[in-house]
Design a protein around this motif. Structure first.
Motif, PDB file in Angstrom:
ATOM      1  N   GLN A 145       0.548   4.666  11.341  1.00  0.00           N
ATOM      2  CA  GLN A 145       1.956   4.969  10.979  1.00  0.00           C
ATOM      3  C   GLN A 145       2.713   3.695  10.775  1.00  0.00           C
ATOM      4  OE1 GLN A 145       3.652   7.505  13.845  1.00  0.00           O
ATOM      5  NE2 GLN A 145       2.107   8.888  13.922  1.00  0.00           N
ATOM      6  N   TYR A 146       3.200   3.475   9.811  1.00  0.00           N
ATOM      7  CA  TYR A 146       3.948   2.424   9.288  1.00  0.00           C
ATOM      8  C   TYR A 146       5.477   2.487   9.143  1.00  0.00           C
ATOM      9  CZ  TYR A 146      -0.667   0.233   7.880  1.00  0.00           C
ATOM     10  OH  TYR A 146      -1.801  -0.252   8.057  1.00  0.00           O
ATOM     11  N   THR A 147       6.246   1.791   9.827  1.00  0.00           N
ATOM     12  CA  THR A 147       7.529   2.237   9.934  1.00  0.00           C
ATOM     13  C   THR A 147       8.391   0.791   9.280  1.00  0.00           C
ATOM     14  OG1 THR A 147       7.567   3.579  11.755  1.00  0.00           O
ATOM     15  CG2 THR A 147       9.661   2.681  11.072  1.00  0.00           C
ATOM     16  N   PHE A 148       9.261   0.969   8.199  1.00  0.00           N
ATOM     17  CA  PHE A 148      10.023  -0.135   7.658  1.00  0.00           C
ATOM     18  C   PHE A 148      11.206   0.054   8.119  1.00  0.00           C
ATOM     19  CE2 PHE A 148       5.970   0.650   5.421  1.00  0.00           C
ATOM     20  CZ  PHE A 148       5.465  -0.567   5.319  1.00  0.00           C
ATOM     21  N   PHE A 149      11.875  -0.759   8.862  1.00  0.00           N
ATOM     22  CA  PHE A 149      13.248  -0.791   9.202  1.00  0.00           C
ATOM     23  C   PHE A 149      14.098  -1.822   8.696  1.00  0.00           C
ATOM     24  CE2 PHE A 149      16.847  -1.817  12.123  1.00  0.00           C
ATOM     25  CZ  PHE A 149      17.662  -0.624  11.868  1.00  0.00           C
ATOM     26  N   ILE A 150      15.184  -1.523   7.529  1.00  0.00           N
ATOM     27  CA  ILE A 150      16.160  -2.427   7.083  1.00  0.00           C
ATOM     28  C   ILE A 150      17.076  -3.081   8.065  1.00  0.00           C
ATOM     29  CG2 ILE A 150      17.536  -3.044   5.115  1.00  0.00           C
ATOM     30  CD1 ILE A 150      14.650  -2.449   4.330  1.00  0.00           C
ATOM     31  N   LYS A 151      16.987  -4.263   8.491  1.00  0.00           N
ATOM     32  CA  LYS A 151      17.687  -4.831   9.501  1.00  0.00           C
ATOM     33  C   LYS A 151      19.024  -5.642   8.788  1.00  0.00           C
ATOM     34  CE  LYS A 151      14.946  -7.763  11.421  1.00  0.00           C
ATOM     35  NZ  LYS A 151      14.308  -8.598  12.519  1.00  0.00           N
ATOM     36  N   VAL A 206       5.442  10.530   3.395  1.00  0.00           N
ATOM     37  CA  VAL A 206       6.171   9.251   3.467  1.00  0.00           C
ATOM     38  C   VAL A 206       7.713   9.901   3.800  1.00  0.00           C
ATOM     39  CG1 VAL A 206       7.278   7.396   2.194  1.00  0.00           C
ATOM     40  CG2 VAL A 206       5.018   7.809   1.659  1.00  0.00           C
ATOM     41  N   ARG A 207       8.141   9.285   4.879  1.00  0.00           N
ATOM     42  CA  ARG A 207       9.519   9.895   5.592  1.00  0.00           C
ATOM     43  C   ARG A 207      10.674   9.003   4.931  1.00  0.00           C
ATOM     44  NH1 ARG A 207       8.718  11.579  10.970  1.00  0.00           N
ATOM     45  NH2 ARG A 207       7.955  13.462  10.219  1.00  0.00           N
ATOM     46  N   LEU A 208      11.562   9.437   4.265  1.00  0.00           N
ATOM     47  CA  LEU A 208      12.799   8.446   4.114  1.00  0.00           C
ATOM     48  C   LEU A 208      13.826   8.805   4.894  1.00  0.00           C
ATOM     49  CD1 LEU A 208      12.473   8.116   0.226  1.00  0.00           C
ATOM     50  CD2 LEU A 208      12.111   6.278   1.694  1.00  0.00           C
ATOM     51  N   TRP A 226      11.895   3.987   6.333  1.00  0.00           N
ATOM     52  CA  TRP A 226      10.913   4.749   5.760  1.00  0.00           C
ATOM     53  C   TRP A 226       9.907   4.709   6.595  1.00  0.00           C
ATOM     54  CZ3 TRP A 226      12.451   0.242   3.078  1.00  0.00           C
ATOM     55  CH2 TRP A 226      11.512  -0.343   2.718  1.00  0.00           C
ATOM     56  N   GLN A 227       8.965   5.684   6.651  1.00  0.00           N
ATOM     57  CA  GLN A 227       7.720   5.739   7.453  1.00  0.00           C
ATOM     58  C   GLN A 227       6.507   6.072   6.314  1.00  0.00           C
ATOM     59  OE1 GLN A 227       9.348   8.401  10.460  1.00  0.00           O
ATOM     60  NE2 GLN A 227       8.130   6.899  11.876  1.00  0.00           N
ATOM     61  N   MET A 228       5.385   5.667   6.607  1.00  0.00           N
ATOM     62  CA  MET A 228       4.327   5.998   5.788  1.00  0.00           C
ATOM     63  C   MET A 228       3.043   6.320   6.594  1.00  0.00           C
ATOM     64  SD  MET A 228       1.871   3.564   3.412  1.00  0.00           S
ATOM     65  CE  MET A 228       1.460   2.301   4.729  1.00  0.00           C
ATOM     66  N   PHE A 229       2.782   7.671   6.652  1.00  0.00           N
ATOM     67  CA  PHE A 229       1.782   8.318   7.633  1.00  0.00           C
ATOM     68  C   PHE A 229       0.310   8.213   6.722  1.00  0.00           C
ATOM     69  CE2 PHE A 229       5.724   9.655   8.762  1.00  0.00           C
ATOM     70  CZ  PHE A 229       5.512  10.021  10.095  1.00  0.00           C
ATOM     71  N   LYS A 230      -0.850   7.664   7.241  1.00  0.00           N
ATOM     72  CA  LYS A 230      -1.931   7.720   6.751  1.00  0.00           C
ATOM     73  C   LYS A 230      -3.030   8.481   7.527  1.00  0.00           C
ATOM     74  CE  LYS A 230      -3.201   3.894   4.628  1.00  0.00           C
ATOM     75  NZ  LYS A 230      -4.018   2.725   4.070  1.00  0.00           N
ATOM     76  N   LEU A 251       0.837  -1.133  -0.126  1.00  0.00           N
ATOM     77  CA  LEU A 251      -0.012  -0.117   0.015  1.00  0.00           C
ATOM     78  C   LEU A 251       0.966   1.333  -0.013  1.00  0.00           C
ATOM     79  CD1 LEU A 251      -2.503  -0.876   2.765  1.00  0.00           C
ATOM     80  CD2 LEU A 251      -2.752  -1.234   0.166  1.00  0.00           C
ATOM     81  N   LEU A 252       2.147   1.195   0.154  1.00  0.00           N
ATOM     82  CA  LEU A 252       3.242   2.185   0.164  1.00  0.00           C
ATOM     83  C   LEU A 252       3.129   3.358  -0.839  1.00  0.00           C
ATOM     84  CD1 LEU A 252       5.236   3.592   2.015  1.00  0.00           C
ATOM     85  CD2 LEU A 252       6.948   2.021   0.806  1.00  0.00           C
ATOM     86  N   ALA A 253       2.823   3.006  -2.002  1.00  0.00           N
ATOM     87  CA  ALA A 253       3.073   4.089  -3.150  1.00  0.00           C
ATOM     88  C   ALA A 253       1.719   4.156  -4.016  1.00  0.00           C
ATOM     89  CB  ALA A 253       4.111   3.747  -3.975  1.00  0.00           C
TER      90      ALA A 253
END
Length: 214
Positions: free
Chosen positions: A179-185, A156-158, A170-174, A9-11
């Motif tokens: 608020q969805y935060t995706f953290f690359i581990k 969206v904040r990168l 990156w974060q997605m604000f709806k 749903l991000l983009a």
């Protein structure tokens, strides 16, 4: 059919016309970041997705893994597996032991993981926010805002590493407060992939129910 991982749903609104005026500093950083990932034949990433809604007092963490090669991807997360070979999408639901098959349509789908690093090029205004330091890393913070005001996503904040132009999170604000935060581990460039990587092998899923939606 259940909704798949919220990364898809991000983009939304990728097909909208680009803005006439953009922040040149943010644009330069985004172009460097995009070129880095598009130069790879493939990449694999392990990540954590956090869903927060402060108003509803909700916070959930989910771990996932994804392999991407061009427009193809294989995503594993929370009892689901989404496989796309560029023309066909298989969505496997572990609890139901069911796979839904549909045509892949880049113009109609809300998000393909392979578009994360190019989404800023159409339908978004981008702005450089600031430089921050996290765990000893210098990061550039860039915000994207969809030009379509009816979009459920309003920001969206990168966070991009200054030393190598890689994405840390990156974060997605709806608009509904989510608020969805995706953290690359963990990130692996050019992992071994072949035709079987981006195809659903029914023989490996004993008794699976196939629902063909094409």
């Amino acid at each position: 059919m259940k909704k798949t991982f919220s990364l898809l749903l991000l983009a939304a609104t990728l097909a909208l016309p680009a803005a006439a005026q953009q922040d040149p500093k943010a644009g330069k950083i985004l172009d460097q970041m995009s070129a880095k990932y598009q130069a790879l034949k493939a990449f694999q990433a392990t990540f954590t997705q956090t869903l927060e809604n402060p108003g509803a007092k909700v916070k959930q963490n989910i771990n996932g893994d994804i392999i991407v090669s061009g427009q193809k991807f294989r995503l594993k997360i929370s009892g689901q597996e989404v496989i796309n070979n560029g023309t066909t999408t298989w969505t496997y639901l572990k609890n139901e032991n069911e796979v839904n098959i549909s045509d892949s349509d880049p113009d109609s789908q809300e998000m393909s993981p392979s578009q994360i690093y190019t989404m800023y090029k159409k339908g978004y205004k981008y702005t450089y926010v600031q430089q921050v330091n996290e765990s000893g890393e210098a990061l550039d913070v860039i915000e994207l805002a969809p030009e379509n005001r009816q979009n459920d996503v309003f920001k969206v904040r990168l966070k991009v590493r200054k030393n190598d132009a890689s994405v840390k999170s990156w974060q997605m604000f709806k608009k509904n407060g989510n608020q969805y935060t995706f953290f690359i581990k963990k990130f692996q460039p050019n992992p071994p992939v072949d035709a079987n990587t981006f195809a659903f092998d029914k023989a490996k899923y004993k008794g699976v129910k196939v629902v063909d939606l094409r």
